[in-house]
Design an enzyme around this catalytic site. Structure first.
Site, short mmCIF file in Angstrom:
data_model
loop_
_atom_site.label_atom_id
_atom_site.label_comp_id
_atom_site.label_asym_id
_atom_site.label_seq_id
_atom_site.Cartn_x
_atom_site.Cartn_y
_atom_site.Cartn_z
N CYS B 36 0.17 -0.81 -0.17
CA CYS B 36 -0.09 -0.25 0.16
C CYS B 36 0.95 1.62 0.67
O CYS B 36 0.48 2.55 0.32
CB CYS B 36 -1.20 0.01 1.57
SG CYS B 36 -2.18 -0.99 1.28
N THR B 163 -5.79 -9.70 -16.74
CA THR B 163 -4.31 -11.01 -16.61
C THR B 163 -4.08 -9.78 -17.45
O THR B 163 -3.70 -10.32 -18.78
CB THR B 163 -4.12 -12.41 -16.86
OG1 THR B 163 -5.18 -12.76 -15.84
CG2 THR B 163 -2.51 -12.52 -16.38
#
Lengths: 380, 380
Positions: B36, B163
């Site tokens: 993060c 993906t």
């Protein structure tokens, strides 16, 4: 802020200077891959996804990985969660149009299932690390504006997302609908005798890449002896169709009782035809005998092949599309009315490109050897 | 495939060779940012999001951008769409644990709203372009396995995703719940007199980065005269807590009638406290007077500050967490019972770290100057 007119914007072209960027600023240089062409190859993907032990079929009204959106029966009677995500890299230089294309491309997976009401969108954004702050702010604002204008047009809202720093500019979204089962088209009911309709021409990858050759002055234009003005025209054509929502096409799936539908993106026309054919309940094959191609893109592919190249495998139906059209199977009679009504709503043509036949061997979908190539001029 | 035991896996450590990778293979080298910590700074983000003209408040039961999940009233009576997305980069070297952490981190945003039932997950994956095929297959399989095991533990399923190829290994997901309004905690009801509970210690960014220094042998360990074994221990501790679901913490929000809650991630403890405090209906301030910190991480931060650094701004509450704990406001009496029950379910402690007071100036949240630092030993 009022919405920007998509078509006018495309016709004007993108001048970086007007937006405060350097004259030679090129958005697509921020990445080495373009649009849906960045997908991990299908066979690799399927192998990697084996962990999920997914059959790629439709069971008990639940659609898992393998089709355009997943469809999940909810804890609440009659309701389904329909959801899709997509992210990719810039393939046009105007961040505004890129925002439009990104949003249209994500929504298209809902539309492919006949779901025309999107309840929520999330925006996914990777901000290229080598942008300076001013560039970043300009680009991201334009991108968001484009994404939002497309969402407004689709009568949905963006209410979340994630923004990270990334070496490449990464653009994407998530579209979600909580739909009553009747709002969703059952896409596994194609029968022999149905015809196949396509709602946008193929050749997007050729258009985007040949335009890149122009910009990069890499000698390809001279090598293949290509016409610059025709490439510029095709680029505008592909920008228009990539940013055009497949929403009308989705709504009409219900009216004309479509038997199967998907949207054509990264795996190319034949790749998506195969995906759709595989999940059909009847023992059918999709046979494509006509290839509507963005004007001049067939010539480029031909010249590449003459020079020993693959021509993006355009004629094999393997050339990637970004935010391509819907591929729909429906009765022949419905097909004509579907095309007529869609054309009048979208001011753009659609075509019968093949038929559904009884399956005779291992093939689930094919393009016939003598398929007719139809050069499609821009509706702009 | 049976689920891998998360805690055993963390305790064993990750040996690339066992999985067919080179001895010196380091997953976290595939990116320059971690977890993060890769978020675009909050102020930049808010500025860029102005296009949406969002108030960052709760209106008519609808939560837009600004809190952990968006909450959207649906076309169907009583139902809300609760949705969140997150993606980031590897911050531990075991792709399996990384899959667990990614899934736990995404789900945490639902759990922060008290929503404990996730109806669907999408997996987002960017496969680093400079991996060879064998590396790619090994890593992606392990990652998917970890993501799936965490989803199984959360009693949800992964039914879609995207993906793409990307210069960095990019990992993320989307979590969606269609919940009855009663399943969602109203997070804007903190009142003066409430206490603040935190369910995982802070210091994750320090733990992950100091472990990187060890691996990279960049001289930082010697420069700051750090204890290698304590760093290794803290790294296992942070892996355990990052991969631990906040689901029990979410369920208990209902039982103990929490008044507000959020999860602590990229903006740090104080950043998320500020976000949550800002949306409260009452005129309140969140005052934090205790900082539970992963053992030894306070010492590292202290030494960095002594050496003229910022120490990740740990004591200011600005150090990023990945898949951090819930920060909950509830009555003092409920808080004790909440902590007791959560500790017995999760086999890990939680703490009262502050209180809700009447707002007296511009500050919405602060850490008091003499906040007590509590060193938290690993529950492993």
């Amino acid at each position: 802020m009022t919405a920007i007119n998509r078509v006018e914007r495309i016709m004007e072209g993108f001048d970086p200077k007007i937006h405060g960027l350097d004259e030679d600023f090129v958005l697509t240089k921020l990445t080495k891959m373009k649009g849906c062409g960045c997908k991990v190859p299908r066979d690799v993907l399927l192998q990697l996804l084996q962990t999920f032990k997914t059959d790629l079929v439709i069971n008990n009204d639940e659609v898992d990985i393998g089709l355009d959106s997943c469809v999940i029966p909810l804890r609440h009677p009659g309701l389904r969660l329909v959801q899709t995500t997509d992210f990719f890299y810039p393939l046009v230089d105007d961040p505004y149009i890129m925002g439009r294309v990104t949003c249209a491309n994500v929504l298209s997976d809902l539309y492919a299932m006949g779901v025309s009401e999107c309840d929520n969108m999330l925006m996914l954004l990777g901000v290229a690390v080598d942008l300076n702050e001013s560039q970043r702010d300009i680009i991201v604002r334009l991108f968001i504006q484009g994404f939002k204008d497309a969402a407004d047009e689709a009568e949905t809202k963006i209410r979340g997302g994630q923004t990270v720093r990334c070496p490449w500019l990464l653009l994407g979204g998530v579209a979600t609908s909580v739909a009553h089962e009747t709002e969703i088209i059952k896409v596994d009911r194609a029968v022999p005798g149905d015809v196949l309709v396509l709602t946008k021409p193929i050749g997007g990858q050729v258009a985007v890449n040949s335009y890149e050759w122009l910009k990069n002055k890499n000698g390809k234009i001279e090598e293949l002896n290509l016409d610059e003005s025709k490439i510029r025209k095709a680029f505008k054509q592909v920008c228009e169709q990539m940013s055009r929502l497949n929403r009308n096409a989705a709504k009409l799936l219900h009216k004309y009782e479509a038997h199967a539908s998907t949207d054509v993106t990264g795996f190319g026309l034949l790749g998506h035809a195969e995906n759709l054919a595989r999940v059909q309940k009847e023992n059918v094959e999709f046979v494509i005998d006509k290839l509507p191609i963005i004007e001049y893109m067939d010539e480029i592919a031909d010249r590449m092949i003459e020079n020993g190249g693959e021509g993006f495998r355009l004629f094999e139906g393997r050339s990637a599309e970004t935010s391509g059209g819907l591929l729909v199977a429906l009765s022949e009679r419905s097909a004509k009315a579907y095309i007529d009504e869609l054309s009048s709503l979208d001011h753009a043509p659609a075509w019968i490109i093949g038929r559904v036949v009884e399956k005779s061997d291992d093939s689930v979908a094919r393009i016939v050897g003598d398929a007719i190539r139809q050069s499609i001029i821009s509706p702009l």
